[in-house]
Design a protein around this motif. Structure first.
Motif, PDB file in Angstrom:
ATOM      1  N   ASP A  86    -120.148 -47.323  60.727  1.00 61.44           N
ATOM      2  CA  ASP A  86    -120.617 -46.176  61.506  1.00 61.44           C
ATOM      3  C   ASP A  86    -120.307 -44.929  60.695  1.00 61.44           C
ATOM      4  OD1 ASP A  86    -121.327 -45.312  64.560  1.00 61.44           O
ATOM      5  OD2 ASP A  86    -119.998 -43.864  63.621  1.00 61.44           O
ATOM      6  N   THR A  87    -121.325 -44.099  60.467  1.00 62.84           N
ATOM      7  CA  THR A  87    -121.138 -42.920  59.618  1.00 62.84           C
ATOM      8  C   THR A  87    -121.904 -41.743  60.189  1.00 62.84           C
ATOM      9  OG1 THR A  87    -120.969 -44.329  57.654  1.00 62.84           O
ATOM     10  CG2 THR A  87    -121.379 -42.006  57.270  1.00 62.84           C
ATOM     11  N   GLY A  88    -121.297 -40.567  60.107  1.00 65.51           N
ATOM     12  CA  GLY A  88    -121.983 -39.364  60.563  1.00 65.51           C
ATOM     13  C   GLY A  88    -121.421 -38.137  59.879  1.00 65.51           C
ATOM     14  N   ILE A  89    -122.163 -37.026  60.012  1.00 61.50           N
ATOM     15  CA  ILE A  89    -121.789 -35.777  59.342  1.00 61.50           C
ATOM     16  C   ILE A  89    -121.644 -34.685  60.396  1.00 61.50           C
ATOM     17  CG2 ILE A  89    -122.524 -34.020  57.691  1.00 61.50           C
ATOM     18  CD1 ILE A  89    -124.047 -36.215  56.228  1.00 61.50           C
ATOM     19  N   VAL A  90    -120.605 -33.895  60.253  1.00 62.30           N
ATOM     20  CA  VAL A  90    -120.387 -32.756  61.146  1.00 62.30           C
ATOM     21  C   VAL A  90    -120.082 -31.529  60.299  1.00 62.30           C
ATOM     22  CG1 VAL A  90    -119.587 -34.118  63.102  1.00 62.30           C
ATOM     23  CG2 VAL A  90    -117.951 -33.348  61.395  1.00 62.30           C
ATOM     24  N   ALA A  91    -120.421 -30.366  60.846  1.00 63.05           N
ATOM     25  CA  ALA A  91    -120.150 -29.102  60.162  1.00 63.05           C
ATOM     26  C   ALA A  91    -119.075 -28.337  60.920  1.00 63.05           C
ATOM     27  CB  ALA A  91    -121.425 -28.267  60.072  1.00 63.05           C
ATOM     28  N   LEU A  92    -118.163 -27.758  60.170  1.00 63.46           N
ATOM     29  CA  LEU A  92    -117.105 -26.946  60.765  1.00 63.46           C
ATOM     30  C   LEU A  92    -117.031 -25.610  60.045  1.00 63.46           C
ATOM     31  CD1 LEU A  92    -114.150 -29.492  61.192  1.00 63.46           C
ATOM     32  CD2 LEU A  92    -115.708 -28.651  62.947  1.00 63.46           C
ATOM     33  N   ASN A  93    -116.880 -24.544  60.831  1.00 60.90           N
ATOM     34  CA  ASN A  93    -116.648 -23.244  60.223  1.00 60.90           C
ATOM     35  C   ASN A  93    -115.242 -23.191  59.635  1.00 60.90           C
ATOM     36  OD1 ASN A  93    -119.167 -22.128  60.938  1.00 60.90           O
ATOM     37  ND2 ASN A  93    -118.421 -21.767  63.033  1.00 60.90           N
ATOM     38  N   ILE A  94    -115.037 -22.217  58.772  1.00 62.88           N
ATOM     39  CA  ILE A  94    -113.718 -22.047  58.186  1.00 62.88           C
ATOM     40  C   ILE A  94    -112.701 -21.781  59.295  1.00 62.88           C
ATOM     41  CG2 ILE A  94    -114.157 -19.591  57.752  1.00 62.88           C
ATOM     42  CD1 ILE A  94    -112.291 -19.800  55.358  1.00 62.88           C
ATOM     43  N   ASN A  95    -111.587 -22.453  59.187  1.00 65.65           N
ATOM     44  CA  ASN A  95    -110.474 -22.348  60.138  1.00 65.65           C
ATOM     45  C   ASN A  95    -110.831 -22.825  61.548  1.00 65.65           C
ATOM     46  OD1 ASN A  95    -108.619 -21.387  58.273  1.00 65.65           O
ATOM     47  ND2 ASN A  95    -109.232 -19.262  58.600  1.00 65.65           N
ATOM     48  N   GLN A  96    -111.962 -23.496  61.691  1.00 62.27           N
ATOM     49  CA  GLN A  96    -112.314 -24.019  63.012  1.00 62.27           C
ATOM     50  C   GLN A  96    -111.587 -25.337  63.262  1.00 62.27           C
ATOM     51  OE1 GLN A  96    -116.472 -24.894  63.635  1.00 62.27           O
ATOM     52  NE2 GLN A  96    -116.210 -25.138  65.842  1.00 62.27           N
ATOM     53  N   ARG A  97    -111.064 -25.476  64.474  1.00 56.25           N
ATOM     54  CA  ARG A  97    -110.414 -26.718  64.892  1.00 56.25           C
ATOM     55  C   ARG A  97    -111.290 -27.397  65.932  1.00 56.25           C
ATOM     56  NH1 ARG A  97    -104.903 -23.515  65.906  1.00 56.25           N
ATOM     57  NH2 ARG A  97    -106.517 -22.078  66.585  1.00 56.25           N
ATOM     58  N   ALA A  98    -111.547 -28.675  65.718  1.00 51.72           N
ATOM     59  CA  ALA A  98    -112.465 -29.396  66.603  1.00 51.72           C
ATOM     60  C   ALA A  98    -111.937 -30.792  66.871  1.00 51.72           C
ATOM     61  CB  ALA A  98    -113.854 -29.474  65.974  1.00 51.72           C
ATOM     62  N   LEU A  99    -112.360 -31.337  67.984  1.00 53.84           N
ATOM     63  CA  LEU A  99    -112.061 -32.733  68.316  1.00 53.84           C
ATOM     64  C   LEU A  99    -113.347 -33.522  68.161  1.00 53.84           C
ATOM     65  CD1 LEU A  99    -110.402 -35.075  69.429  1.00 53.84           C
ATOM     66  CD2 LEU A  99    -110.828 -34.208  71.723  1.00 53.84           C
TER      67      LEU A  99
END
Lengths: 146, 139
Positions: A86-99
């Motif tokens: 299972d593979t996927g791509i996510v984008a995060l802004n700088i210094n963003q914390r995500a679950l």
């Protein structure tokens, strides 16, 4: 990493199949780490020994911080015995914390011991990190009665 | 010979799972800076069982960018915690699960706790859940 899933051969002491209504389960947690660009970093790992004809219901999640210098995309993969399933791509802004969370059910597996991992890689060569205990991989063995 | 009887919860009957569903009955205010239980559930287990815990929460009324600390507690002890960022006017859904080690026989309380850092939030109606399934840990 290949396409064929092979059980780890050392352990042939397979458990009895779960009784109907009972479920074998395992959980792995990561100690915290850095997601870099060179290769997939293992964020959480667990092993589970299952009888023949079992599927694994896998839940993976990670609290991730993009500690790089700009927005970045990260590849997250669930792997069984080093083979991505299972593979996927996510984008995060700088210094963003995500679950980030993902669930799946594996193909039928032969009896044996399997290592299940949650892995991550940066696409832009920057880094992200997971906190201690911030990444988890959970698996539940589903007996198909085969 | 004297017979001593000890009450031990029975294992799940064949074909049945022990499980519990905990949720919030209505919109729940979550004041900033305060650890607030937004969903909880109690389950009684026989000895040696583990819990597969599945939690999730919809947050609304996000008026300012801020962070939310989410924790899962078992019998009052934090077993999982992490921090996420939310942006203004964006309802957010978070899902996190874990599987415990083998637990002692008896009743166990599982709670989902949230602490906003910057402003009051609201959990939507039926928006926070703690779901439990009793399972066997690997041998």
């Amino acid at each position: 990493m290949g396409d064929t899933l092979e059980p780890i051969p050392e352990n042939t002491n397979y458990p009895l199949p779960p009784k109907t209504g009972q479920v074998l389960a395992g959980s792995g947690v990561g100690g915290g780490g850095v997601i870099g660009a060179a290769d997939f970093a293992v964020l959480a790992v667990m092993s589970i020994t299952v009888p023949n004809g079992t599927r694994l219901a896998i839940d993976a999640s990670a609290f991730v911080l993009n500690g790089g210098v700009a927005q970045d995309t990260f590849t997250l993969a669930i792997a069984i015995n080093n083979a991505p399933v299972d593979t996927g791509i996510v984008a995060l802004n700088i210094n963003q914390r995500a679950l980030l969370s993902r669930s799946m059910i594996s193909d039928l597996l032969p009896g044996g011991t399997y290592t299940v991992t949650l892995e991550g890689k940066s696409q832009a060569g920057r880094t992200a990190s997971t906190a201690a205990n911030g990444a988890r991989i959970n698996a539940v063995a589903i007996s198909t009665g085969l | 010979m004297r017979t001593v009887r000890i009450f031990i919860p029975r294992p799940p009957a064949l074909g049945k799972l022990l499980f519990g569903l905990g949720t919030t009955p209505g919109p729940t205010p979550v004041p900033f800076g305060v650890d607030t239980v937004i969903a909880s559930q109690t389950i009684t287990l026989p000895a040696g069982q583990a819990l597969r815990i599945i939690t999730s929460a919809f947050f609304t009324d996000v008026v300012d960018p801020q962070t939310i600390t989410l924790s899962i507690k078992v019998d009052g002890v934090v077993v999982d915690t992490g921090v996420v960022d939310v942006t203004a006017s964006t309802p957010a859904l978070f899902t996190r699960g874990l599987i415990t080690g083998a637990l002692a026989a008896g009743a166990h309380l599982v709670e989902l706790v949230a602490r906003p850092s910057g402003a009051d939030l609201t959990v939507a109606e039926d928006g926070a859940k703690v779901n439990l399934i009793a399972v066997l840990p690997p041998p």
